[in-house]
Design a protein around this motif. Structure first.
Motif, short mmCIF file in Angstrom:
data_model
loop_
_atom_site.label_atom_id
_atom_site.label_comp_id
_atom_site.label_asym_id
_atom_site.label_seq_id
_atom_site.Cartn_x
_atom_site.Cartn_y
_atom_site.Cartn_z
N GLN A 1 -43.31 -52.44 -16.35
CA GLN A 1 -43.72 -53.60 -15.56
C GLN A 1 -44.36 -54.63 -16.48
OE1 GLN A 1 -46.73 -52.17 -12.84
NE2 GLN A 1 -48.04 -51.40 -14.47
N ASP A 2 -44.46 -55.88 -16.01
CA ASP A 2 -45.14 -56.93 -16.75
C ASP A 2 -46.59 -57.01 -16.31
OD1 ASP A 2 -42.72 -57.47 -17.89
OD2 ASP A 2 -42.31 -59.28 -16.72
N VAL A 3 -47.51 -57.08 -17.28
CA VAL A 3 -48.93 -57.21 -16.96
C VAL A 3 -49.52 -58.34 -17.80
CG1 VAL A 3 -49.15 -54.75 -16.41
CG2 VAL A 3 -49.69 -55.56 -18.71
N PRO A 4 -50.58 -59.00 -17.32
CA PRO A 4 -51.24 -60.04 -18.12
C PRO A 4 -51.78 -59.46 -19.43
CG PRO A 4 -51.97 -60.12 -15.83
CD PRO A 4 -51.21 -58.84 -15.99
N GLU A 5 -51.77 -60.27 -20.49
CA GLU A 5 -52.24 -59.81 -21.79
C GLU A 5 -53.65 -59.23 -21.72
OE1 GLU A 5 -52.00 -63.15 -24.38
OE2 GLU A 5 -49.89 -62.82 -24.89
N GLU A 6 -54.51 -59.87 -20.93
CA GLU A 6 -55.91 -59.43 -20.90
C GLU A 6 -56.07 -58.05 -20.26
OE1 GLU A 6 -55.27 -62.40 -17.46
OE2 GLU A 6 -54.75 -62.21 -19.59
N ARG A 7 -55.04 -57.56 -19.57
CA ARG A 7 -55.10 -56.22 -18.97
C ARG A 7 -54.19 -55.24 -19.69
NH1 ARG A 7 -53.41 -57.81 -13.39
NH2 ARG A 7 -52.45 -55.75 -13.50
N ALA A 8 -53.63 -55.65 -20.83
CA ALA A 8 -52.62 -54.81 -21.48
C ALA A 8 -53.21 -53.79 -22.44
CB ALA A 8 -51.63 -55.69 -22.22
N SER B 1 -46.56 -50.13 -24.92
CA SER B 1 -45.57 -51.20 -24.92
C SER B 1 -44.19 -50.68 -24.54
CB SER B 1 -45.50 -51.86 -26.30
OG SER B 1 -44.50 -52.86 -26.32
N ALA B 2 -43.48 -51.48 -23.76
CA ALA B 2 -42.09 -51.17 -23.40
C ALA B 2 -41.15 -52.20 -24.01
CB ALA B 2 -41.93 -51.13 -21.88
N GLU B 3 -41.65 -53.00 -24.96
CA GLU B 3 -40.83 -54.05 -25.55
C GLU B 3 -41.24 -54.29 -27.00
OE1 GLU B 3 -41.43 -57.92 -23.90
OE2 GLU B 3 -43.61 -57.81 -24.01
N CYS C 1 -40.13 -59.29 -21.71
CA CYS C 1 -40.96 -60.14 -20.86
C CYS C 1 -40.65 -61.62 -21.08
CB CYS C 1 -42.44 -59.87 -21.13
SG CYS C 1 -43.54 -60.71 -19.98
N GLU C 2 -40.43 -62.35 -19.98
CA GLU C 2 -40.12 -63.78 -20.07
C GLU C 2 -41.25 -64.66 -19.56
OE1 GLU C 2 -36.50 -64.36 -17.96
OE2 GLU C 2 -35.27 -63.20 -19.37
N THR C 3 -42.35 -64.04 -19.13
CA THR C 3 -43.47 -64.79 -18.57
C THR C 3 -44.56 -64.97 -19.63
OG1 THR C 3 -43.03 -63.82 -16.40
CG2 THR C 3 -45.15 -64.92 -16.70
N ALA C 4 -44.94 -66.21 -19.90
CA ALA C 4 -45.95 -66.49 -20.91
C ALA C 4 -47.27 -65.82 -20.54
CB ALA C 4 -46.15 -67.99 -21.05
N GLY C 5 -47.93 -65.22 -21.53
CA GLY C 5 -49.22 -64.58 -21.30
C GLY C 5 -49.12 -63.18 -20.73
N PHE C 6 -47.90 -62.62 -20.64
CA PHE C 6 -47.70 -61.27 -20.11
C PHE C 6 -47.04 -60.40 -21.17
CE2 PHE C 6 -48.65 -63.40 -16.28
CZ PHE C 6 -48.86 -62.48 -15.27
N LEU C 7 -47.19 -59.08 -21.01
CA LEU C 7 -46.53 -58.08 -21.85
C LEU C 7 -45.82 -57.07 -20.98
CD1 LEU C 7 -49.37 -57.48 -24.47
CD2 LEU C 7 -47.19 -58.61 -24.91
#
Length: 479
Positions: free
Chosen positions: A413-420, A425-427, A468-474
């Motif tokens: 899943q994609d999560v915000p960087e601050e919660r990663a 990592s899956a990418e 991940c294609e969303t800025a600020g997410f991992l």
């Protein structure tokens, strides 16, 4: 000239035979795919008279043998898929699926993709960080010896030398350590196709005992983009038949004849005028060194006043690379590259963190290289002290919880960087260039990694994500 361009000459002779092409390619040598693309007239498929790259026994075999002689290799294969193709095929030829593999952590992403496809158990060797510049230093033979002792079942060892920034490792020493244990050494020498030629620069990996190595001819030699060599060293532990089988898997079955002719033509140019070109190139670099000797703030790694002795973790350095460090100034690598482009008309190779990289080759115009030195002098005069810690080439990540090939198949899943931080990592995440993964699937995400990624972004370095294609997410594994 006929001996210089043996493949192109054969292709041009073939087109004069009057045979009508009831075969590929679809342009039929009658409709140019783009204006000025004249090579379409000898863009062929595998027909009698022009050989077959995957079963070469004619003109292509002759061309590749000529290249092998130039580079001092036992065998050389032409690659039309870049060094990436040779890396994927060469590693798989040395290491069966599921093997243990020892590799430098600062390898190109294609090595990671080979690990993913082969489901390898990777033992990573992280090089030391050069305190002055933040780039990675050399892999020492002692580190390889320790890794082989810890992993006695290793199928091969993989090292990148020179690195994107130009750092060279002790390949001769590493090869000796590997061969003591009967383990083959694969060297990604994509940025060092000019090494070992005419005694002007340092030795090549093949000369130092590497079993297999890739070289991107298009990076530092006169050849078209996407062209590369895969060399087998003399007395190599690699099996040529296994290499050819894997090239059949990873390289296109429809290789471009204009690209093949480019590789052969490059060999011909080097055979005929290479010594003269290389001597002029080295002389230009020596003049560049003198021209940047007085820089006060900017530094060109291992050039000018920045002597190799100032970097104890470098075994050697490729003088053809002009890596400009902006540490201690208001410039970021991206800002310096922008100023060089906008004010002086120079398009540099790479800007990452606080480094701007310019690449040279034997085809460079001496006056332009010296004009580049003058541009650096002007920007150095305008530089203002602004203390900044060097940005290292790779951030600190957590341990690998699982192989990348397994991680990419798990629910994610994609999560915000601050919660990663604390997630797996899956990418892949990398700056391209240089294309070295900052983190890989299966590795734990740390606070240090998140902070580093933000720092790169603030310095104008764009990060690429494999998923991940969303800025600020991992993209991370689901709990």
């Amino acid at each position: 000239m006929k001996n210089r361009y043996i493949l192109q000459t054969q292709l041009e002779e073939y087109t004069k035979n009057g045979l009508y092409p009831l075969h590929m390619p679809g342009h039929k040598r009658r409709i140019a795919p783009a204006p000025g693309l004249s090579s379409y007239r000898w863009d062929m498929t595998e027909v009698p008279g022009v050989d077959d790259l995957h079963e070469a026994d004619g003109i292509l075999a002759q061309a590749m043998e000529r290249t092998a002689q130039l580079f001092g290799a036992q065998r050389t294969w032409y690659l039309v898929g870049g060094s990436t193709c040779g890396i994927l095929a060469g590693i798989r030829a040395l290491a069966p699926a599921g093997s243990t593999v020892i590799a430098a952590r600062n390898c190109h992403k294609s090595v990671y993709h080979a690990a993913e496809l082969g489901n390898y158990r990777m033992h990573w060797l992280t090089p030391p960080v050069d305190a002055a510049s933040g780039v990675y230093g050399s892999i020492a033979p002692e580190r390889v010896r320790a890794a082989l002792k810890e992993n006695p079942d290793a199928a091969c060892v993989i090292v990148t030398s020179p690195t994107y920034e130009g750092v060279v490792s002790d390949i001769r020493g590493i090869a000796a350590v590997c061969h003591e244990k009967g383990v083959p050494l694969f060297v990604d020498e994509a940025h060092g196709a000019h090494l070992g030629l005419f005694g002007v620069f340092g030795e090549s990996a093949v000369q130092c005992g590497a079993d297999l190595c890739t070289q991107s001819a298009h990076k530092t030699l006169p050849s078209l983009t996407q062209t590369a060599f895969l060399h087998m060293g003399k007395n190599s532990l690699a099996d040529a038949r296994s290499v050819e089988r894997q090239l059949g898997v990873f390289e296109t079955s429809s290789p471009s004849y204009p690209l093949l002719a480019s590789l052969d033509g490059c060999t011909g140019i080097l055979n005929d005028t290479g010594a003269e070109l290389f001597c002029a190139w080295r002389k230009t670099l020596s003049e560049f060194d003198r021209a940047v000797q007085g820089l006060r703030h900017l530094r060109v790694l291992c050039h000018g006043a920045d002597a190799p002795a100032m970097h104890p973790d470098f075994f050697g350095f490729d003088a053809g690379k002009l890596a400009v460090c902006t540490n201690g100034t208001q410039y970021t690598g991206a800002l310096l590259a922008s100023l060089l482009r906008g004010r002086f008309g120079f398009e540099t190779e790479m800007a990452c963190g606080r480094l701007t990289l310019a690449m040279t080759s034997p085809a460079d115009d001496r006056a332009q290289v010296l004009r580049f030195a003058e541009a650096l002098r002007q920007l150095d005069e305008e530089a203002e002290p602004a203390p900044h810690a060097p940005l290292c080439a790779l951030p600190q990540t957590g341990s690998a919880v699982m192989p990348a090939g397994q991680a990419v198949l798990c629910p994610a899943q994609d999560v915000p960087e601050e919660r990663a931080a604390g997630c797996i990592s899956a990418e892949y995440v990398w700056a391209y260039p240089p294309g070295v993964p900052l983190i890989a699937p299966g590795e734990e995400i740390t606070e240090a990694f998140v902070d580093f990624a933000r720092a790169l972004d603030e310095n104008g370095t764009r990060l690429h994500h494999s998923h991940c294609e969303t800025a600020g997410f991992l993209h991370v594994l689901k709990p």
